[in-house]
Every structure is written in structure tokens, then in C-alpha cells.
Design an enzyme around this catalytic site. Structure first.
Site, mmCIF file in Angstrom:
data_model
loop_
_atom_site.group_PDB
_atom_site.id
_atom_site.type_symbol
_atom_site.label_atom_id
_atom_site.label_comp_id
_atom_site.label_asym_id
_atom_site.label_seq_id
_atom_site.Cartn_x
_atom_site.Cartn_y
_atom_site.Cartn_z
ATOM 1 C CB CYS A 223 31.285 33.755 26.506
ATOM 2 S SG CYS A 223 31.101 33.449 28.381
ATOM 3 C CG HIS B 238 31.370 37.841 26.121
ATOM 4 N ND1 HIS B 238 30.153 37.527 26.602
ATOM 5 C CD2 HIS B 238 32.290 37.368 27.033
ATOM 6 C CE1 HIS B 238 30.425 37.082 27.670
ATOM 7 N NE2 HIS B 238 31.742 36.977 28.009
ATOM 8 C CG ASN C 35 30.650 36.977 31.345
ATOM 9 O OD1 ASN C 35 29.617 36.493 30.460
ATOM 10 N ND2 ASN C 35 31.761 36.479 31.444
HETATM 11 N N1 COA Z 1 36.478 40.562 46.066
HETATM 12 C C1 COA Z 1 37.506 40.968 46.754
HETATM 13 N N2 COA Z 1 38.687 40.466 46.319
HETATM 14 C C2 COA Z 1 38.652 39.171 45.713
HETATM 15 C C3 COA Z 1 37.642 38.789 44.968
HETATM 16 C C4 COA Z 1 36.499 39.439 45.156
HETATM 17 N N3 COA Z 1 35.459 39.214 44.613
HETATM 18 N N4 COA Z 1 37.818 37.781 44.041
HETATM 19 C C5 COA Z 1 39.228 37.752 44.247
HETATM 20 N N5 COA Z 1 39.814 38.603 45.119
HETATM 21 C C6 COA Z 1 41.114 38.725 45.716
HETATM 22 C C7 COA Z 1 42.107 37.593 45.565
HETATM 23 O O1 COA Z 1 41.682 36.505 46.517
HETATM 24 C C8 COA Z 1 43.252 38.086 45.327
HETATM 25 O O2 COA Z 1 43.704 38.168 46.862
HETATM 26 P P1 COA Z 1 45.177 38.068 47.278
HETATM 27 O O3 COA Z 1 46.203 38.998 46.604
HETATM 28 O O4 COA Z 1 45.127 38.376 48.793
HETATM 29 O O5 COA Z 1 45.463 36.580 46.999
HETATM 30 C C9 COA Z 1 43.153 39.334 44.701
HETATM 31 O O6 COA Z 1 41.855 39.829 44.960
HETATM 32 C C10 COA Z 1 43.926 39.454 43.292
HETATM 33 O O7 COA Z 1 43.145 38.462 42.734
HETATM 34 P P2 COA Z 1 43.364 38.237 41.126
HETATM 35 O O8 COA Z 1 42.738 36.928 40.799
HETATM 36 O O9 COA Z 1 44.892 38.350 40.986
HETATM 37 O O10 COA Z 1 42.760 39.400 40.468
HETATM 38 P P3 COA Z 1 42.973 39.898 39.130
HETATM 39 O O11 COA Z 1 43.457 41.164 39.220
HETATM 40 O O12 COA Z 1 43.466 38.820 38.348
HETATM 41 O O13 COA Z 1 41.434 39.940 38.632
HETATM 42 C C11 COA Z 1 39.641 38.869 37.771
HETATM 43 C C12 COA Z 1 40.510 38.929 38.727
HETATM 44 C C13 COA Z 1 38.758 37.804 37.476
HETATM 45 C C14 COA Z 1 38.743 40.219 37.817
HETATM 46 C C15 COA Z 1 40.617 39.105 36.228
HETATM 47 O O14 COA Z 1 41.401 38.228 36.164
HETATM 48 C C16 COA Z 1 39.757 39.164 34.874
HETATM 49 O O15 COA Z 1 38.978 39.709 34.661
HETATM 50 N N6 COA Z 1 39.828 37.971 34.113
HETATM 51 C C17 COA Z 1 38.878 37.425 33.100
HETATM 52 C C18 COA Z 1 38.025 36.895 33.465
HETATM 53 C C19 COA Z 1 36.842 36.790 32.548
HETATM 54 O O16 COA Z 1 36.421 37.594 31.996
HETATM 55 N N7 COA Z 1 36.083 35.675 32.469
HETATM 56 C C20 COA Z 1 35.130 35.320 31.547
HETATM 57 C C21 COA Z 1 35.610 35.369 30.097
HETATM 58 S S1 COA Z 1 34.305 34.919 29.001
#
Ligand code: COA
Length: 338
Positions: free
Chosen positions: A111, A265, A295
Site C-alpha cells: 500500500c 492511503h 482499499n
Molecule cells: N462482517 C461482520 N462481522 C465481521 C466481519 C464482517 N465483514 N469481519 C469480522 N467480523 C466479526 C469478527 O468475526 C468478530 O466477531 P466475534 O467478536 O464474534 O469474534 C467481530 O466482527 C470483531 O472482529 P475484529 O477483528 O475484532 O474487528 P475490529 O473491530 O478489529 O475491526 C478491522 C476489524 C479489519 C476493520 C480493523 O481491525 C481494521 O480496520 N484494521 C486495519 C486493517 C487495514 O486497514 N489493513 C490494511 C492496511 S494497508
């Protein structure tokens, strides 16, 4: 000698896929995706390839700059989703555009890729090796997504963005034979860069390549997909990006208050809001494309830049910060005077 962006272009696949569309094929919802990321829809490739999107974006950037493909000396494509291992996407784009004089190669910095490529072009231009560079960020990430993993596949999209970068003399004038494309006196151009890598934490956002497969060792040729520790990536982004931006502002001798736009980004709106807060900057100065693109890795920054350029948001003399971050782990920021 300074370098300056003199044209931009972008290209998105025709097919739009909304969060509601995804909720019909997996256990997710518009509410979950948009509240955690700001993403509402993304474009996914059907017939389009990384090369075809790159050619379209690059062609528009050349048109916007008012120069011909034959004038390009250096053609860099930043991508992690090239259509071939070899030839590079850049060589495919060279052929697609007819950029017969260009030296063409790809860069893999996920990215941060467009920013790494821009910095590389800037270095070539600054030293006088080349005069005109075409820098592209392009991805068809949808082909490396695990569509049964709702925690990653909903975040990403496909597309390409491009910028034409040209060398100017200290007084802002072009050297003879450099063609048209902006020769105003005193143009600021690319003022400062800052970039870094942390391979020690690389596995938090990874997509494996082929395993060894030869007469000595037999591994099945199974495709691999992007895997991510979302929370670790989030923590990396909200600490590294503001620090990188402060360093590059310092290097440029520019105060954060002088910046008109922060072109980041487009990974997640919460990351962008957190960066704005840490920089004590108005979040309104952080334009967005993630709502309609998701993204797009290396393509995020140049797509957003082109959207801003097409809307007439960028005026001569505006100071903007651009910043990319992601897989590697990698990050890179620049201060630009438009
Ligand atoms: N739809 C519904 N539920 C979802 C889901 C989706 N698409 N993806 C995950 N979940 C669920 C998980 O299974 C979890 O359920 P559980 O509590 O029953 O186990 C719950 O949502 C929370 O998951 P979690 O991973 O803790 O969510 P989060 O609040 O950390 O958000 C991201 C996840 C990915 C949005 C967040 O971590 C993020 O933005 N990270 C940065 C990622 C990024 O930008 N990467 C690229 C950088 S270049």
C-alpha cells in the site's frame, strides 16, 4: 533541479459491488463494514486486468499532462498483483501505451507502493538521469482475496492511478527538448520525502507466493490469499503514519497548518480520523475515496489525487502531504507544492 507532478489519471473496473451486495453472499452487513471502515462499495475486476487498468490510468495522466507516450523516459508501476511474474506490469504498460523510449519496471511495496515509486522517480529525475517519469499504482486485489474470509475481503477493491512527473530547473523552467506540461517560474514541486520499512513485523499483513516446487521438493501448487491481523495493522498505522508525516514536514520546513490537504492511503476512515487527531489537523483536510473504492493498496493514493485534480481541488502553490502505509511493513510520506 526540482520535480513536479504535471498530470494525473485513474481507472476503475466497470463493476461496482456494494456492502449490501456482499451481504447476500457472506455473513456481513453494510452496517458492520461502513461503521468500522467507512467503505460503502468497491470496484471489482471482471475483464479488466492490472495491466489494462494501468494503461487506461496512465493514458489519461499523459493526456492531462499534455505529453506523448514517446516522451516518457521512466515508467514505474507499483503493484502486488501483476498479471504475470514476468514480464513486469510496467513492461506491459510500456507496450500498451507505445512508450517506446521508457525504461520500465515494477516496485512491490504494497500500500506504500505508489509513494515508493514516486520517490524512486524523483531520485532518477533529480540526478538528471531521466527527465520525464510515469508513475502508476495499480491492483486487482480481488484475485488474492479469500472470499470466504469476511474479515479481509470486504476491505479491498481494484483500480489504478497514475501521475506524470517531470524534472524542472531551479527557476521552474524546463530544459530544451522537454516538451510542454507546465513550465511556470518558481514551481515548488516535490519538496521532501520520508520512507521506511519494518520487515520484522511483515507477517501481520501477508500473502504467500509459490512454495519451492522442483525435483528436490514437491509442494502442491495451491493459490494463497491475503491474511491479516487487522488490529496489529491498525495499531501500526495510527502510530507510524503521524510520526512519518511530522518527520517529512520537518524535512520540508513546512508547518502542518500550511497543508491544504493530507492525501492518505485509503485503508480505513478510523485510521484517517486518528491520524488527523494526532496531527491536530482538521479532518476536513483529509479527502476520501475509500467510501466508493475501498482499499486499493498501491492505487489508493494516485486514484484519490486524480479525483481531486479532476474536481479542480488542487491549485498552483497548494502544499499537500501524501502518505502511504501497509504491507512489508512499509510507509512513505511526501510534501508537495502543486
Ligand atoms: N462482517 C461482520 N462481522 C465481521 C466481519 C464482517 N465483514 N469481519 C469480522 N467480523 C466479526 C469478527 O468475526 C468478530 O466477531 P466475534 O467478536 O464474534 O469474534 C467481530 O466482527 C470483531 O472482529 P475484529 O477483528 O475484532 O474487528 P475490529 O473491530 O478489529 O475491526 C478491522 C476489524 C479489519 C476493520 C480493523 O481491525 C481494521 O480496520 N484494521 C486495519 C486493517 C487495514 O486497514 N489493513 C490494511 C492496511 S494497508
Amino acid at each position: 533541479m526540482t520535480t513536479r507532478i504535471i498530470g494525473t489519471g485513474s481507472s476503475l473496473p466497470k463493476q461496482t459491488v456494494t456492502n449490501d451486495d456482499l451481504s447476500k453472499i457472506m455473513d456481513t452487513s453494510d452496517e458492520w463494514i461502513s461503521s468500522r471502515t467507512g467503505i460503502r462499495e468497491r470496484h471489482l475486476a471482471k475483464e479488466e486486468t492490472t495491466a489494462s487498468l494501468s494503461v487506461e490510468a496512465a493514458g489519461k495522466a499523459l493526456q492531462n499532462a499534455g505529453i506523448r507516450a514517446e516522451e516518457v523516459d521512466l515508467l514505474i508501476v507499483a503493484t502486488i498483483t501483476g498479471d504475470y511474474v514476468t514480464p513486469s506490469t510496467a513492461c506491459e504498460v510500456q507496450a500498451g501505451l507505445g512508450a517506446s523510449r521508457a525504461v520500465a519496471f515494477d516496485i512491490n511495496a504494497a500500500c506504500s507502493g505508489f509513494m515508493f515509486a514516486l520517490h524512486t522517480a524523483h531520485a532518477y529525475l533529480q540526478t538528471g538521469i531521466y527527465r520525464t517519469a510515469l508513475v502508476v499504482g495499480a491492483e486487482t486485489l480481488s484475485k488474492i482475496m479469500d472470499w470466504s474470509d469476511r474479515s479481509t475481503c470486504v476491505l479491498f477493491g481494484d483500480g489504478a492511478g497514475a501521475a506524470v512527473v517531470r524534472a524542472f530547473g531551479e527557476d521552474g523552467t524546463e530544459k530544451e527538448g522537454m516538451g510542454k506540461g507546465g513550465s511556470e517560474k518558481g514551481c515548488g514541486g516535490l519538496l521532501a520525502f520520508e520512507q521506511g520499512s519494518d520487515g520484522f513485523r511483515g507477517k501481520v499483513l501477508a500473502c504467500e507466493g509459490r512454495k519451492n516446487h522442483n525435483p528436490l521438493v514437491q509442494n502442491p501448487l495451491v493459490p494463497s490469499y491475503v491474511g491479516m491481523d487487522g488490529q496489529e495493522v491498525y495499531k501500526f498505522a495510527v502510530s507510524t503514519v503521524p510520526a512519518s508525516i511530522l518527520r517529512v514536514l520537518d524535512r520540508a520546513g513546512v508547518d502542518a497548518g500550511e497543508i491544504k490537504y493530507f492525501v492518505l492511503h485509503q485503508a480505513n476512515i478510523r485510521i484517517i480520523q486518528s491520524v488527523a487527531k494526532r496531527l491536530k489537523a482538521d479532518v476536513g483536510k483529509f479527502p476520501l475515496s475509500l467510501d466508493h473504492c475501498g482499499n486499493v493498496s498501491a492505487a489508493s493514493v494516485p486514484i484519490l489525487l486524480d479525483e481531486m485534480n479532476q474536481k479542480g481541488m488542487l491549485e498552483k502553490g497548494d502544499k499537500i502531504v501524501m502518505s502511504g502505509f501497509g504491507g512489508g511493513l512499509t510507509w512513505a510520506s511526501a510534501v508537495i507544492e502543486w
